[in-house]
Design a protein around this motif. Structure first.
Motif, mmCIF file in Angstrom:
data_model
loop_
_atom_site.group_PDB
_atom_site.id
_atom_site.type_symbol
_atom_site.label_atom_id
_atom_site.label_comp_id
_atom_site.label_asym_id
_atom_site.label_seq_id
_atom_site.Cartn_x
_atom_site.Cartn_y
_atom_site.Cartn_z
ATOM 1 N N LYS A 192 -64.635 94.051 47.798
ATOM 2 C CA LYS A 192 -64.337 93.301 46.582
ATOM 3 C C LYS A 192 -65.494 92.369 46.235
ATOM 4 O O LYS A 192 -66.304 92.021 47.084
ATOM 5 C CB LYS A 192 -63.066 92.470 46.772
ATOM 6 N N ASP A 193 -65.560 91.982 44.968
ATOM 7 C CA ASP A 193 -66.545 91.005 44.529
ATOM 8 C C ASP A 193 -65.879 90.030 43.561
ATOM 9 O O ASP A 193 -64.669 90.093 43.337
ATOM 10 C CB ASP A 193 -67.773 91.676 43.895
ATOM 11 N N SER A 194 -66.664 89.135 42.971
ATOM 12 C CA SER A 194 -66.091 88.084 42.125
ATOM 13 C C SER A 194 -65.397 88.643 40.886
ATOM 14 O O SER A 194 -64.457 88.036 40.358
ATOM 15 C CB SER A 194 -67.186 87.102 41.699
ATOM 16 N N ILE A 195 -65.831 89.807 40.411
ATOM 17 C CA ILE A 195 -65.220 90.406 39.218
ATOM 18 C C ILE A 195 -63.758 90.767 39.476
ATOM 19 O O ILE A 195 -62.914 90.731 38.571
ATOM 20 C CB ILE A 195 -66.026 91.635 38.761
ATOM 21 N N ASP A 196 -63.424 91.068 40.724
ATOM 22 C CA ASP A 196 -62.056 91.463 41.062
ATOM 23 C C ASP A 196 -61.066 90.324 40.916
ATOM 24 O O ASP A 196 -59.850 90.555 40.908
ATOM 25 C CB ASP A 196 -62.010 92.010 42.494
ATOM 26 N N ALA A 197 -61.565 89.097 40.801
ATOM 27 C CA ALA A 197 -60.662 87.957 40.611
ATOM 28 C C ALA A 197 -60.114 87.900 39.185
ATOM 29 O O ALA A 197 -59.125 87.205 38.921
ATOM 30 C CB ALA A 197 -61.395 86.655 40.940
ATOM 31 N N LEU A 198 -60.732 88.631 38.264
ATOM 32 C CA LEU A 198 -60.295 88.635 36.870
ATOM 33 C C LEU A 198 -59.125 89.591 36.673
ATOM 34 O O LEU A 198 -58.990 90.588 37.379
ATOM 35 C CB LEU A 198 -61.459 89.035 35.958
ATOM 36 N N SER A 199 -58.303 89.308 35.687
ATOM 37 C CA SER A 199 -57.133 90.144 35.419
ATOM 38 C C SER A 199 -57.540 91.493 34.835
ATOM 39 O O SER A 199 -58.425 91.578 33.987
ATOM 40 C CB SER A 199 -56.198 89.439 34.443
ATOM 41 N N ASP A 206 -61.591 102.763 38.052
ATOM 42 C CA ASP A 206 -62.633 102.600 37.032
ATOM 43 C C ASP A 206 -62.087 101.879 35.804
ATOM 44 O O ASP A 206 -62.782 101.060 35.186
ATOM 45 C CB ASP A 206 -63.203 103.965 36.630
ATOM 46 N N ALA A 207 -60.839 102.177 35.440
ATOM 47 C CA ALA A 207 -60.227 101.519 34.281
ATOM 48 C C ALA A 207 -60.044 100.027 34.528
ATOM 49 O O ALA A 207 -60.319 99.192 33.652
ATOM 50 C CB ALA A 207 -58.880 102.176 33.959
ATOM 51 N N GLN A 208 -59.574 99.676 35.716
ATOM 52 C CA GLN A 208 -59.426 98.260 36.067
ATOM 53 C C GLN A 208 -60.778 97.544 36.002
ATOM 54 O O GLN A 208 -60.888 96.431 35.475
ATOM 55 C CB GLN A 208 -58.846 98.125 37.483
ATOM 56 N N ARG A 209 -61.793 98.201 36.551
ATOM 57 C CA ARG A 209 -63.128 97.592 36.563
ATOM 58 C C ARG A 209 -63.649 97.383 35.152
ATOM 59 O O ARG A 209 -64.274 96.359 34.842
ATOM 60 C CB ARG A 209 -64.086 98.498 37.342
ATOM 61 N N ALA A 210 -63.399 98.343 34.275
ATOM 62 C CA ALA A 210 -63.896 98.260 32.903
ATOM 63 C C ALA A 210 -63.328 97.040 32.189
ATOM 64 O O ALA A 210 -64.068 96.279 31.554
ATOM 65 C CB ALA A 210 -63.547 99.539 32.137
ATOM 66 N N ILE A 211 -62.021 96.829 32.276
ATOM 67 C CA ILE A 211 -61.425 95.705 31.548
ATOM 68 C C ILE A 211 -61.844 94.379 32.176
ATOM 69 O O ILE A 211 -62.039 93.372 31.478
ATOM 70 C CB ILE A 211 -59.891 95.863 31.461
ATOM 71 N N ARG A 212 -62.049 94.370 33.477
ATOM 72 C CA ARG A 212 -62.537 93.148 34.132
ATOM 73 C C ARG A 212 -63.973 92.836 33.709
ATOM 74 O O ARG A 212 -64.332 91.666 33.512
ATOM 75 C CB ARG A 212 -62.445 93.305 35.646
ATOM 76 N N LEU A 213 -64.797 93.857 33.566
ATOM 77 C CA LEU A 213 -66.169 93.640 33.113
ATOM 78 C C LEU A 213 -66.209 93.070 31.702
ATOM 79 O O LEU A 213 -67.044 92.215 31.391
ATOM 80 C CB LEU A 213 -66.958 94.958 33.162
ATOM 81 N N VAL A 214 -65.317 93.543 30.854
ATOM 82 C CA VAL A 214 -65.253 93.007 29.494
ATOM 83 C C VAL A 214 -64.893 91.529 29.536
ATOM 84 O O VAL A 214 -65.500 90.703 28.839
ATOM 85 C CB VAL A 214 -64.238 93.797 28.648
#
Length: 305
Positions: free
Chosen positions: A177-184, A128-136
């Protein structure tokens, strides 16, 4: 003490009056590593807002007005021993305060590993933490945020999560996975407030350790979730603050993490106050620790030059 208190009240009032906030889900549909069991989130108002049994993790986004926006953002993980979230005390209150400084504050309502709906509980908070920073970072342009100035801030067990993200931001589990997972997912800086760091020996916060990895976890698992053992040269610059009289999370947690950062050549700033106890939050009426936020702002400014 009156002047800092009045300044804080004015800052929070200004933020509530002029900042923008909205809530976004971290995941579409049922989140990864979760089974839909019809469980409901629990929210209690007990002096502070305590949230338990999170089933639909979110980010609550507080944006400063464009006139004062600095482009910086802080993703915030409230504490609560991985059993609850102290959602306002160590979350939304800080997001509003950051807004007054021109900094976006994003509060993460992350899933807690004691929920019966989770299929691999120990992996879920980090995911969830990884997803949060990627969403930002995905929304950086729309939110007037510089994607290279996105940091994390965690309190107590939320500090453990922030340090785990800072050292294991590339960790992956088997999931769609989706396109957001490509972000750091790597934070550009970390702010750890009376953090749980180590799951080893006397330094461990037994409640957080038990809730995340279980009472009888093996040594390999305890080491994986001991932040001081996972620091390397790529770990983000870090600000640590702790009170010497903290009876909840021993001060050794911050000391161990600082030593690991220093050993690996990572820029770090450690601030120890003689009193304040555990969970001091803003530090109001707690003596010298009340000034820690001003020290933090100067550190952010220096770190992101």
């Amino acid at each position: 003490m009156k002047k800092p208190f009045l300044t804080l009240l004015f800052s929070l009032f200004t933020c509530m009056a002029f900042s923008q906030n909205h809530i976004l889900p971290l995941w579409s549909g049922t989140p990864p590593l979760q089974t839909d069991m019809g469980l409901e989130e629990e929210v209690r108002q007990e002096g502070i807002i305590r949230i338990a049994n999170v089933q639909k993790p979110t980010i609550e986004v507080y944006l400063p007005t464009k006139q004062i926006a600095t482009g910086k953002a802080v993703v915030i993980f409230p504490g609560g021993g991985y059993g609850i979230l102290a959602y306002d005390w160590e979350g939304t209150d800080f997001a509003k305060w950051l807004n007054a400084q021109g900094i976006a504050g994003i509060v993460v309502k992350y899933r807690l590993p004691i929920s019966k709906s989770l299929t691999d509980p120990k992996e879920v908070p980090l995911m969830d933490a990884q997803r949060a920073i990627r969403l930002v970072r995905q929304n950086a342009a729309a939110w007037n945020i510089d994607p290279a100035k996105v940091g994390v801030m965690g309190f107590s067990a939320g500090g453990h999560l922030a340090s785990t993200l800072s050292t294991q931001y590339n960790h992956e589990v088997n999931r769609p996975k989706d396109s957001i997972d490509a972000l750091s997912a790597r934070p550009d800086f970390s702010i750890l407030v009376y953090p749980v760091i180590s799951f080893r020996d006397a330094s461990a916060h037994s409640g957080s350790r038990k809730n995340l990895i279980g009472e009888n976890a093996n040594q390999e698992l305890m080491d994986r979730f001991s932040g001081e053992l996972n620091v390397n040269a790529e770990t983000p610059p870090t600000f640590l603050v702790h009170a010497q009289d903290d009876k909840g999370v021993p001060i050794e947690n911050s000391l161990l993490y600082y030593q690991a950062l220093h050993k690996n050549g990572v820029k770090a700033s450690l601030h120890i106050y003689p009193t304040g106890g555990h969970g001091f939050g803003f530090g109001l009426n707690k003596g010298a620790v009340e000034s820690w936020r001003e020290v933090l702002l100067a550190w952010i400014e220096e770190t992101l030059k």
